[in-house]
Each structure stands twice: as C-alpha cells, then as structure tokens.
Design an enzyme around this catalytic site. Structure first.
Site, PDB file in Angstrom:
ATOM      1  N   LYS A   1     -16.790  -9.144  34.649  1.00 33.56           N
ATOM      2  CA  LYS A   1     -15.992  -9.753  35.724  1.00 33.56           C
ATOM      3  C   LYS A   1     -16.437 -11.194  36.004  1.00 33.56           C
ATOM      4  O   LYS A   1     -15.618 -12.121  36.082  1.00 33.56           O
ATOM      5  CB  LYS A   1     -16.119  -8.901  36.992  1.00 33.56           C
ATOM      6  CG  LYS A   1     -15.671  -9.569  38.257  1.00 33.56           C
ATOM      7  CD  LYS A   1     -14.186  -9.818  38.282  1.00 33.56           C
ATOM      8  CE  LYS A   1     -13.824 -10.890  39.285  1.00 33.56           C
ATOM      9  NZ  LYS A   1     -12.425 -10.947  39.602  1.00 33.56           N
TER      10      LYS A   1
ATOM     11  N   CYS B   1     -13.269 -17.187  44.272  1.00 32.00           N
ATOM     12  CA  CYS B   1     -13.709 -16.476  43.063  1.00 32.00           C
ATOM     13  C   CYS B   1     -14.277 -17.453  42.054  1.00 32.00           C
ATOM     14  O   CYS B   1     -15.456 -17.432  41.733  1.00 32.00           O
ATOM     15  CB  CYS B   1     -12.521 -15.758  42.463  1.00 32.00           C
ATOM     16  SG  CYS B   1     -11.572 -14.906  43.712  1.00 32.00           S
TER      17      CYS B   1
HETATM   18  N1  SAJ Z   1      -6.985 -24.637  38.862  1.00 36.01           N
HETATM   19  C1  SAJ Z   1      -6.957 -25.880  38.246  1.00 36.01           C
HETATM   20  N2  SAJ Z   1      -6.436 -25.973  36.990  1.00 36.01           N
HETATM   21  C2  SAJ Z   1      -5.952 -24.884  36.316  1.00 36.01           C
HETATM   22  C3  SAJ Z   1      -5.993 -23.623  36.941  1.00 36.01           C
HETATM   23  C4  SAJ Z   1      -6.519 -23.526  38.218  1.00 36.01           C
HETATM   24  O1  SAJ Z   1      -7.389 -26.884  38.821  1.00 36.01           O
HETATM   25  O2  SAJ Z   1      -5.482 -25.065  35.189  1.00 36.01           O
HETATM   26  C5  SAJ Z   1      -7.549 -24.488  40.216  1.00 36.01           C
HETATM   27  C6  SAJ Z   1      -6.559 -23.914  41.223  1.00 36.01           C
HETATM   28  O3  SAJ Z   1      -5.731 -24.883  41.756  1.00 36.01           O
HETATM   29  C7  SAJ Z   1      -7.509 -23.300  42.241  1.00 36.01           C
HETATM   30  C8  SAJ Z   1      -8.664 -22.810  41.376  1.00 36.01           C
HETATM   31  O4  SAJ Z   1      -8.586 -23.534  40.167  1.00 36.01           O
HETATM   32  O5  SAJ Z   1      -7.991 -24.261  43.156  1.00 36.01           O
HETATM   33  C9  SAJ Z   1      -8.650 -21.323  41.074  1.00 36.01           C
HETATM   34  O6  SAJ Z   1      -7.317 -20.881  40.898  1.00 36.01           O
HETATM   35  P1  SAJ Z   1      -6.847 -19.850  39.796  1.00 36.01           P
HETATM   36  O7  SAJ Z   1      -5.385 -19.717  39.945  1.00 36.01           O
HETATM   37  O8  SAJ Z   1      -7.348 -20.233  38.458  1.00 36.01           O
HETATM   38  O9  SAJ Z   1      -7.643 -18.514  40.126  1.00 36.01           O
HETATM   39  P2  SAJ Z   1      -7.849 -17.636  41.462  1.00 36.01           P
HETATM   40  O10 SAJ Z   1      -9.136 -18.066  42.095  1.00 36.01           O
HETATM   41  O11 SAJ Z   1      -6.652 -17.602  42.307  1.00 36.01           O
HETATM   42  O12 SAJ Z   1      -8.050 -16.174  40.801  1.00 36.01           O
HETATM   43  C10 SAJ Z   1      -9.057 -15.972  39.848  1.00 36.01           C
HETATM   44  C11 SAJ Z   1      -8.447 -15.240  38.631  1.00 36.01           C
HETATM   45  N3  SAJ Z   1      -9.410 -15.207  37.547  1.00 36.01           N
HETATM   46  C12 SAJ Z   1      -9.106 -15.628  36.286  1.00 36.01           C
HETATM   47  O13 SAJ Z   1      -8.039 -16.095  36.010  1.00 36.01           O
HETATM   48  C13 SAJ Z   1     -10.156 -15.472  35.248  1.00 36.01           C
HETATM   49  C14 SAJ Z   1      -8.036 -13.824  39.047  1.00 36.01           C
HETATM   50  O14 SAJ Z   1      -7.590 -13.101  37.916  1.00 36.01           O
HETATM   51  C15 SAJ Z   1      -9.218 -13.100  39.684  1.00 36.01           C
HETATM   52  O15 SAJ Z   1      -8.843 -11.803  40.128  1.00 36.01           O
HETATM   53  C16 SAJ Z   1      -9.680 -13.899  40.878  1.00 36.01           C
HETATM   54  O16 SAJ Z   1     -10.091 -15.189  40.430  1.00 36.01           O
HETATM   55  C17 SAJ Z   1     -10.832 -13.164  41.547  1.00 36.01           C
HETATM   56  O17 SAJ Z   1     -10.624 -12.646  42.671  1.00 36.01           O
HETATM   57  O18 SAJ Z   1     -11.907 -13.036  40.956  1.00 36.01           O
END
Ligand code: SAJ
Length: 402
Positions: free
Chosen positions: A196, A250
């Site tokens: 995880k 996360c």
């Molecule tokens: N972000 C970027 N660029 C990207 C993708 C995201 O800057 O290309 C930023 C987003 O804007 C945000 C942050 O990263 O600020 C995180 O966003 P996210 O959409 O990547 O992820 P979370 O935090 O909403 O959810 C993540 C997910 N993990 C993965 O994709 C590996 C989700 O599946 C998990 O369940 C969650 O963390 C968790 O609770 O652990």
C-alpha cells in the site's frame, strides 16, 4: 454476522455504506458525536459523486451509526494515520486507540481488520502487543480508492488482504467481495502494509518527475506539456502532470513512512518528496515574475482559485493552496491574496470569497491552483485577466503556465 466500521471519514464511511447496501449488517462508529448525529439525521457529510444515493440505499438496508463501539464479528478500523513531522515516522495513536477500544468490547474469535494506511510493521509493533494471548484474528485491508471516483473504484479496483492465516484472509475476502467485483489478492500482513505504501510512493515519485521537468523546461524556455505529450507517445513512457504541489492525506504522507523507517535507503523517495514540497515555493516565484511583468504591485490583487487538494472534491487536507499560503507567511507580501473555492463554504483562510464573480472582480492575476470543472468549463470568465494556470486546464491566449 455484524460488522463494526470504526472511523466514519473519507474511507470508512463509503466502505460502511457499500457493505450495508450489499446486505451486510453494519454499524458505523465514530467518536465524534456531532458527526454521528449528522450522519443519523442528515445523511452524508462530504461531497462525492454518488454518495447521497449510496447513503440512501445503506439506510434502507438498515445501516446504523453510533459513537459507541459495538459487539461484532468483524471490526474494520479506518482512522487517520498522520506522520510525526520530526521523525517522519507514522503516528499510530488513532489506530492504537481504536484497536484498544475494540479489544475492550469484542469477544475472542473476532477479526480486527486495519484498513488505515500504516507503515510496514505497524501491526506487529503497535497492534499485536495489545492483543496479548487473546484469540483475536488480525488482518490488514488497505484501501485504494481515489476521491472523485471513490464509489466506482470501491467496486472495481482490485484489493489486497493481508492476514496471519488463510482462513482469516478468506473470511475478510468474502466480506469485501460482497461489493468488490475485482480480484482480491491474499497475502501476509507486512506485505499488504508495504504494498500500500509503495503504491502511493510510486505515484509521488512520478509526480515529482513531472514537477522537476516543469522547472527544467521553464528555465530552458520550453513548453513542458508539449515535451510530456511527445515523450508519452513512447509505448513505455507515461509521465504524469506537473502541478502546484502534492496534497491530500495519502500521497504527500505515506512516502514519509518509508523515509522515517529507512532513512539511509530512501534517497530517491526523499528527494521526490522534497521536489513536490518545493512546488508551492516555485508557484510563489512564478507569481512574482508575472506580477513584475504585468506591473501588479499588490498581493491583494492576486486571486488563488481553489483551496482543495485536487479538482472536484471538497477535501483541503495538505492542499497546495494551503501550502502556498504557508509559504507566503514567510515572504514579504504587502497583503494576503484573495482566495476562492466553489466547494468550500466555511471560513478557512484570510480574504476568502464565496462568489466567483466577486472574486474575479477583486483580482488582476488569477492563479489557478485547482482545475475544478466550474472554471474548466467557463474559461471565458478569465478573459482580460492575467492567469497563471498551474494545472494546464485553460487554453486561452496569453495564459501563463508553470
Ligand atoms: N497530482 C499531480 N499530478 C498528477 C496527479 C496528481 O500534481 O499527475 C496531485 C493532485 O493534484 C493531488 C495529489 O497529487 O494534489 C494527489 O492526488 P491523486 O489524485 O494522485 O491521489 P489521491 O491522494 O487522491 O489518492 C491516492 C491514490 N493512490 C494512487 O493513485 C497510487 C488512491 O488510489 C489511494 O487510495 C489514495 O491515494 C489513498 O488514500 O491512499
């Protein structure tokens, strides 16, 4: 069979609702009495696609909410796991408190599932000792759902169940299979914990790569989005999107668990965290550059669009905008920027506004921190303004990018 889900937050609540609406006898427990009252009286407590409908279905199926722990066959602990800022290690206090409360009430033979994200070894170090020689079976079932698409992902994402023995793992698998249609992999507890944290760390590192490329391309006067678009045509390259920082509870938190526990082995992970944490400061520098170019002299004419950590959710935890506001506290700025987010109705930060038109009237430079659909679908409302689009969602002429 009765299931008691502990922690009615972003993960515990949808999980409890999903189980209940698929015929499982569920009680949702939270120590926050106000929240329990809200859940009992008004239904849902945060914005998420399809949550209201799911809530109604779960209530129809008899879900109950309580601030008391219940006698149950299976407990699912879904409480926050922050990290200790100094040591970078997990702060397991909520998990420990929840498990202790479960142990006070449960009978031998019960299964205690920790769903919260924990650093590898947390169950062995912090939960197992609480059990002593009692016959309580342990499991770890980390969640994987993404805010904004939680309910779809609850049903369709494969999941992992770690347990000490096959029988326990299968009972827990059957429970999750009540609603999860994807593969459910069984493993041991430490592997489940590690995989995880690794998943979120992988994403953090990949976002950091995109963010570092942004800085390089800006320095080299190149369009990072064009570079990424072209590089991604390679069949084995898939670069993520640069942004103003990494927020949420996360991805910006879990990699620290590994850094905290393995400080000498995590150079890459640690650097990626630093790169992502440096983005709000980088946005500040870009704002300063644009203010100079456009002769905008006061920060009171700068507007930050978006307070949440990503688009179309109402979750502001660790959000890049809050990080940027923190950066500003340590800079010489004449006044606070105005801030607006269509999802945030409560007072959170100074100079917050609640109406898009009024917000725009107050600003000469709009810094788009979050690509909510509201602005993505109405880019013309920004015409005539200087715009720094940190999310690459606005294609108007003259818009500044990271
Ligand atoms: N972000 C970027 N660029 C990207 C993708 C995201 O800057 O290309 C930023 C987003 O804007 C945000 C942050 O990263 O600020 C995180 O966003 P996210 O959409 O990547 O992820 P979370 O935090 O909403 O959810 C993540 C997910 N993990 C993965 O994709 C590996 C989700 O599946 C998990 O369940 C969650 O963390 C968790 O609770 O652990």
């Amino acid at each position: 069979m009765i299931v008691n889900v502990i922690g009615m937050g972003y993960i515990g609540l949808p999980t409890a609702l999903m189980m209940a609406s698929h015929g499982v006898n569920v009680v949702g427990t939270d120590y926050n009495k106000k929240l329990v009252k809200q859940l009992t009286e008004n239904g849902k407590v945060f914005e998420e696609k399809g949550l209201s409908e799911l809530f109604a279905a779960a209530v129809q199926s008899g879900i109950r909410f309580s601030s008391e722990y219940q006698k149950a066959d299976i407990y699912i602990v879904s409480v926050p796991t922050p990290y200790l800022k100094k040591s970078r290690k997990i702060d397991p206090k909520y998990v420990i408190a929840a498990c202790k409360s479960v142990l006070e009430i449960c009978e031998d033979g019960a299964i205690l599932v920790v769903e919260s994200t924990i650093s590898p070894g947390t169950i062995d170090h912090c939960v197992r000792p609480l059990i002593g020689d009692r016959q309580i079976r342990l499991a770890h079932a980390p969640e994987r759902i993404i805010p904004g698409n939680m309910l779809h992902e609850l049903v369709h994402n494969p999941r992992t169940i770690g347990a000490d023995d096959r029988e326990t793992a299968e009972i827990v698998r059957n429970l999750y299979a009540s609603f999860c249609e994807a593969e459910i992999v069984l493993t041991d507890i430490r592997t489940a914990e590690m995989s995880k944290v690794v998943e979120n760390t992988y994403r953090d590192i990949n976002i950091a790569f995109a963010n570092e490329l942004t800085k390089i391309c800006h320095e080299a006067s190149m369009d990072v989005y064009e570079v990424i678009r072209i590089a991604n045509r390679h069949p084995r390259v898939n670069i993520l999107s640069p942004g103003p920082g990494v927020g949420g509870h996360c991805i910006s938190v879990d990699p620290w668990f590994l850094v905290g526990d393995f400080p000498n082995l995590t150079q890459l992970i640690h650097s990626a965290r630093n790169v992502n944490d440096s983005m709000p400061e980088y946005v500040y520098k870009r704002i300063r550059e644009i203010m100079a170019e456009k002769a905008i002299s006061s920060f009171s004419r700068v507007g930050l669009y978006g307070l949440t950590y990503k688009e179309n959710v109402d979750d502001t935890r660790e959000s890049p905008t809050l990080q940027l506001l923190d950066v500003l506290k340590h800079k010489e700025v004449d006044s606070a920027p105005v801030v607006y987010d269509p999802y945030i109705k409560d007072d959170m930060v100074p100079s917050q506004m609640y109406d898009l038109t009024e917000f725009l009237a107050k600003t000469d430079l709009v810094v788009l921190m979050v690509g909510h659909d509201e602005i993505k679908n109405n880019p013309e409302c920004l015409s005539g303004k200087a715009v720094l689009d940190t999310r690459n969602v606005i294609s108007l002429e003259g818009v500044y990018k990271l």
